[in-house]
Motif scaffolding. Structure first.
Motif, short mmCIF file in Angstrom:
data_model
loop_
_atom_site.label_atom_id
_atom_site.label_comp_id
_atom_site.label_asym_id
_atom_site.label_seq_id
_atom_site.Cartn_x
_atom_site.Cartn_y
_atom_site.Cartn_z
N ASP A 157 24.39 44.54 34.06
CA ASP A 157 23.79 43.31 34.62
C ASP A 157 22.28 43.45 34.77
OD1 ASP A 157 26.15 41.90 34.74
OD2 ASP A 157 26.58 42.42 36.83
N ASP A 158 21.84 44.65 35.10
CA ASP A 158 20.41 44.91 35.23
C ASP A 158 19.71 44.73 33.90
OD1 ASP A 158 18.01 45.85 36.59
OD2 ASP A 158 18.28 47.73 35.51
N LEU A 159 20.31 45.26 32.85
CA LEU A 159 19.74 45.09 31.51
C LEU A 159 19.72 43.62 31.12
CD1 LEU A 159 18.70 46.10 28.79
CD2 LEU A 159 21.08 46.53 28.11
N LYS A 160 20.80 42.91 31.42
CA LYS A 160 20.88 41.48 31.11
C LYS A 160 19.73 40.72 31.78
CE LYS A 160 23.86 37.43 31.76
NZ LYS A 160 25.17 36.94 32.26
N GLY A 161 19.50 41.01 33.06
CA GLY A 161 18.44 40.32 33.79
C GLY A 161 17.07 40.58 33.20
N LYS A 162 16.83 41.81 32.78
CA LYS A 162 15.52 42.16 32.22
C LYS A 162 15.30 41.53 30.85
CE LYS A 162 14.91 46.41 34.86
NZ LYS A 162 14.83 47.89 34.86
N ILE A 163 16.38 41.35 30.11
CA ILE A 163 16.25 40.66 28.82
C ILE A 163 15.95 39.19 29.05
CG2 ILE A 163 17.47 39.96 26.72
CD1 ILE A 163 19.04 42.61 26.92
N ILE A 164 16.66 38.58 29.99
CA ILE A 164 16.47 37.15 30.27
C ILE A 164 15.06 36.85 30.78
CG2 ILE A 164 17.17 35.27 31.82
CD1 ILE A 164 20.05 36.26 31.54
N ASN A 165 14.54 37.72 31.67
CA ASN A 165 13.21 37.44 32.22
C ASN A 165 12.06 37.90 31.31
OD1 ASN A 165 12.68 40.22 32.67
ND2 ASN A 165 13.44 40.14 34.76
N GLY A 166 12.41 38.47 30.17
CA GLY A 166 11.39 38.84 29.19
C GLY A 166 10.79 40.22 29.37
N GLU A 167 11.28 40.96 30.37
CA GLU A 167 10.75 42.31 30.59
C GLU A 167 11.14 43.25 29.44
OE1 GLU A 167 11.21 45.91 33.90
OE2 GLU A 167 11.76 43.84 34.44
N ILE A 168 12.32 43.01 28.89
CA ILE A 168 12.80 43.80 27.76
C ILE A 168 13.06 42.88 26.58
CG2 ILE A 168 14.78 45.09 26.88
CD1 ILE A 168 14.97 46.53 29.50
N ASN A 169 12.57 43.26 25.43
CA ASN A 169 12.75 42.49 24.20
C ASN A 169 13.57 43.31 23.22
OD1 ASN A 169 12.40 40.54 22.14
ND2 ASN A 169 10.66 41.68 21.32
N VAL A 170 14.78 42.83 22.92
CA VAL A 170 15.67 43.55 22.00
C VAL A 170 15.27 43.21 20.57
CG1 VAL A 170 18.06 43.98 21.35
CG2 VAL A 170 17.51 43.34 23.71
N PRO A 171 15.01 44.22 19.73
CA PRO A 171 14.57 43.94 18.36
C PRO A 171 15.66 43.31 17.51
CG PRO A 171 15.09 46.26 18.61
CD PRO A 171 15.15 45.67 19.99
N LYS A 172 15.23 42.57 16.50
CA LYS A 172 16.16 41.96 15.54
C LYS A 172 15.97 42.64 14.19
CE LYS A 172 15.66 37.33 17.57
NZ LYS A 172 15.20 35.95 17.30
N ALA A 173 17.06 42.97 13.56
CA ALA A 173 17.00 43.51 12.20
C ALA A 173 17.57 42.47 11.24
CB ALA A 173 17.81 44.80 12.11
N PHE A 174 16.77 42.09 10.25
CA PHE A 174 17.20 41.07 9.29
C PHE A 174 17.45 41.64 7.90
CE2 PHE A 174 14.86 38.44 12.42
CZ PHE A 174 15.85 37.53 12.73
N ASN A 175 17.03 42.88 7.67
CA ASN A 175 17.20 43.45 6.34
C ASN A 175 17.44 44.96 6.43
OD1 ASN A 175 14.57 44.78 6.47
ND2 ASN A 175 13.70 42.73 6.13
N LYS A 176 17.66 45.58 5.29
CA LYS A 176 18.01 47.01 5.25
C LYS A 176 16.89 47.88 5.81
CE LYS A 176 21.25 49.92 4.00
NZ LYS A 176 21.77 49.99 2.63
N ASP A 177 15.65 47.55 5.49
CA ASP A 177 14.53 48.36 5.99
C ASP A 177 14.44 48.31 7.52
OD1 ASP A 177 13.84 49.13 3.45
OD2 ASP A 177 12.24 47.63 3.23
N GLU A 178 14.66 47.10 8.08
CA GLU A 178 14.55 46.95 9.53
C GLU A 178 15.68 47.65 10.27
OE1 GLU A 178 12.06 42.72 9.49
OE2 GLU A 178 14.22 42.71 9.91
N ILE A 179 16.90 47.58 9.74
CA ILE A 179 18.00 48.26 10.42
C ILE A 179 17.86 49.78 10.26
CG2 ILE A 179 19.64 48.19 8.50
CD1 ILE A 179 20.41 47.85 12.28
N THR A 180 17.32 50.22 9.14
CA THR A 180 17.09 51.65 8.95
C THR A 180 16.07 52.18 9.95
OG1 THR A 180 17.61 51.52 6.58
CG2 THR A 180 16.33 53.42 7.31
N ALA A 181 15.03 51.38 10.22
CA ALA A 181 14.01 51.79 11.19
C ALA A 181 14.63 51.91 12.59
CB ALA A 181 12.86 50.80 11.20
N ILE A 182 15.50 50.98 12.94
CA ILE A 182 16.17 51.04 14.25
C ILE A 182 17.08 52.26 14.32
CG2 ILE A 182 17.87 49.90 15.73
CD1 ILE A 182 16.63 47.23 14.94
N ARG A 183 17.81 52.52 13.23
CA ARG A 183 18.70 53.69 13.21
C ARG A 183 17.92 54.98 13.41
NH1 ARG A 183 21.88 51.79 7.73
NH2 ARG A 183 23.20 50.17 8.68
#
Length: 412
Positions: free
Chosen positions: A373-399
């Motif tokens: 719930d703490d993580l959820k709140g921080k994402i909603i208020n913008g304190e934490i930004n979860v990255p988006k991967a749209f292609n192979k290069d981006e998901i590889t970087a996250i991995r």
């Protein structure tokens, strides 16, 4: 036997929801309504216990609320996409035609251009050059999956385990968002656990793309392999294939004479916890029903606009299921189906099912739920930004990233 059970479950749900009207495989029902809406399903279609069924729930609710006739078309192969959309569009009497799934993006783009006066909506499809009569409904699956990853990792760490898993369907951009978000949540949980306990943990993420959304046997094989390697929680992101993940976890529990996990599975799209009570700790709900309902509502009220509509935690478009969510999903089934399912699961009433689900969640300490719930709140208020991967290069970087902070920078 497990495969037969999986197919039974899929067939059961397919039979349990009755369309307001359908063509191509059924008879269209004539009713005294104020208009018509249509929905085109991807291959696999209704009965997947998740994505397509959620789309149906949204469309059927909108049809009921606004006194509309709902027409459904099933795509048996990818070649049906354009044909189904054209069949509907050329009739010229639908308030909105909804295409369910990323795979129909090109078909929607083509047909929408040919019928500029017809409103279309597509779930998960995006093209920057999409005609202006198309609403592209997207979800921040990365945000909801971050909660799933945090939950999985903290359960594992609390049990002294160092692996979690994720079983996915086809390797397409939208599923990279699920995987990337899940990995982010796992890394965030490592950091949280160290701060809480003073202990260092390193949780490995085992992953497999099965290449399909409607093969429970492949989901079972993938999950069993991950369990054998030590995965303590497995997140399924594979539609009907994911039923096999539930079977694998349930089988593991039975073989160890456990009625409840851990280990656990995490469901996806709908509140799937009821499918295998005791084996599924929660589900990452992707509220496709909300997206579909919004498209219909806007069309009915004259507020329909083409372009992107993106729904995340803040908008209620994604999130972890609650027991109330699960019971609402179960209650949406016809009464005779509910009775049949309760009997199959060994419960005498819905109250017993609900109590069992609540007891399952009690296998996880309260501090873990508070952390999520703490993580959820921080994402909603913008304190934490979860990255988006749209292609192979981006998901590889996250991995390859070592911390959640490093991952977050990738999304900036």
């Amino acid at each position: 036997m497990k495969k037969l059970l999986s197919l039974f479950l899929i067939g059961l749900l397919a039979l349990s929801v009755v369309a307001s009207g359908c063509i191509s495989g059924g008879e269209e029902t004539s009713t005294n309504t104020k208009g018509k809406i249509a929905i085109v399903y991807d291959v696999g279609g209704r009965g997947d216990l998740s994505f397509n069924d959620m789309a149906y729930l949204g469309a059927s609710k909108a049809a009921k609320d606004f006194n509309l006739q709902l027409v459904e078309l099933q795509s048996n192969t990818e070649d049906d996409y354009t044909k189904n959309l054209e069949t509907l569009a050329q009739q010229g009497d639908y308030l909105v035609i909804i295409a369910v799934g990323f795979m129909m993006t090109d078909a929607v783009k083509k047909v929408a251009a040919e019928y500029p006066n017809q409103k279309f909506a597509i779930i998960d499809g995006f093209d920057p050059d999409m005609p202006k009569n198309v609403m592209m409904i997207l979800f921040k699956e990365n945000e909801g999956s971050a909660l799933a990853g945090a939950l999985a990792a903290l359960i594992a760490a609390n049990s002294g385990k160092d692996k979690v898993g994720i079983v996915l369907g086809m390797e397409i951009p939208v599923l990279y968002k699920f995987e990337g978000g899940y990995r982010f949540g796992v890394k965030w949980a490592e950091d949280y656990y160290k701060q809480k306990t003073g202990k260092d943990v390193s949780i490995d993420v085992l992953y497999q793309y099965t290449g399909t959304f409607n093969d429970p046997a492949k989901g079972y094989q993938a999950a069993k392999a991950q369990l054998d390697q030590g995965a303590w929680v497995i997140y399924q992101v594979a539609g009907g294939t994911g039923v096999g993940v539930f079977n694998a976890v349930d089988e593991y529990l039975s073989s160890h004479k456990q009625k409840m996990g851990p280990p656990f599975a995490i469901g996806v799209d709908s509140a799937q916890d009821w499918i295998k009570p005791g084996a599924i700790i929660a589900s990452m709900m992707k509220r496709v029903d909300v997206g579909v309902y919004t498209a219909v509502k806007d069309a009915v009220e004259g507020n329909f606009e083409g372009g992107v509509l993106e729904l995340g935690l803040k908008e209620g478009g994604v999130g972890l299921s609650t027991v109330d969510d699960v019971m609402a999903m179960f209650n949406s089934l016809p009464e005779d189906t509910q009775k049949q399912k309760l009997k199959e699961l060994g419960f005498n009433s819905k109250d017993e099912l609900k109590q069992y689900l609540e007891n399952t969640r009690k296998q996880v300490p309260d501090w873990i739920w508070t952390a999520v719930d703490d993580l959820k709140g921080k994402i909603i208020n913008g304190e934490i930004n979860v990255p988006k991967a749209f292609n192979k290069d981006e998901i590889t970087a996250i991995r390859n990233a070592k911390t959640w902070q490093e991952m977050m920078k990738l999304g900036e």
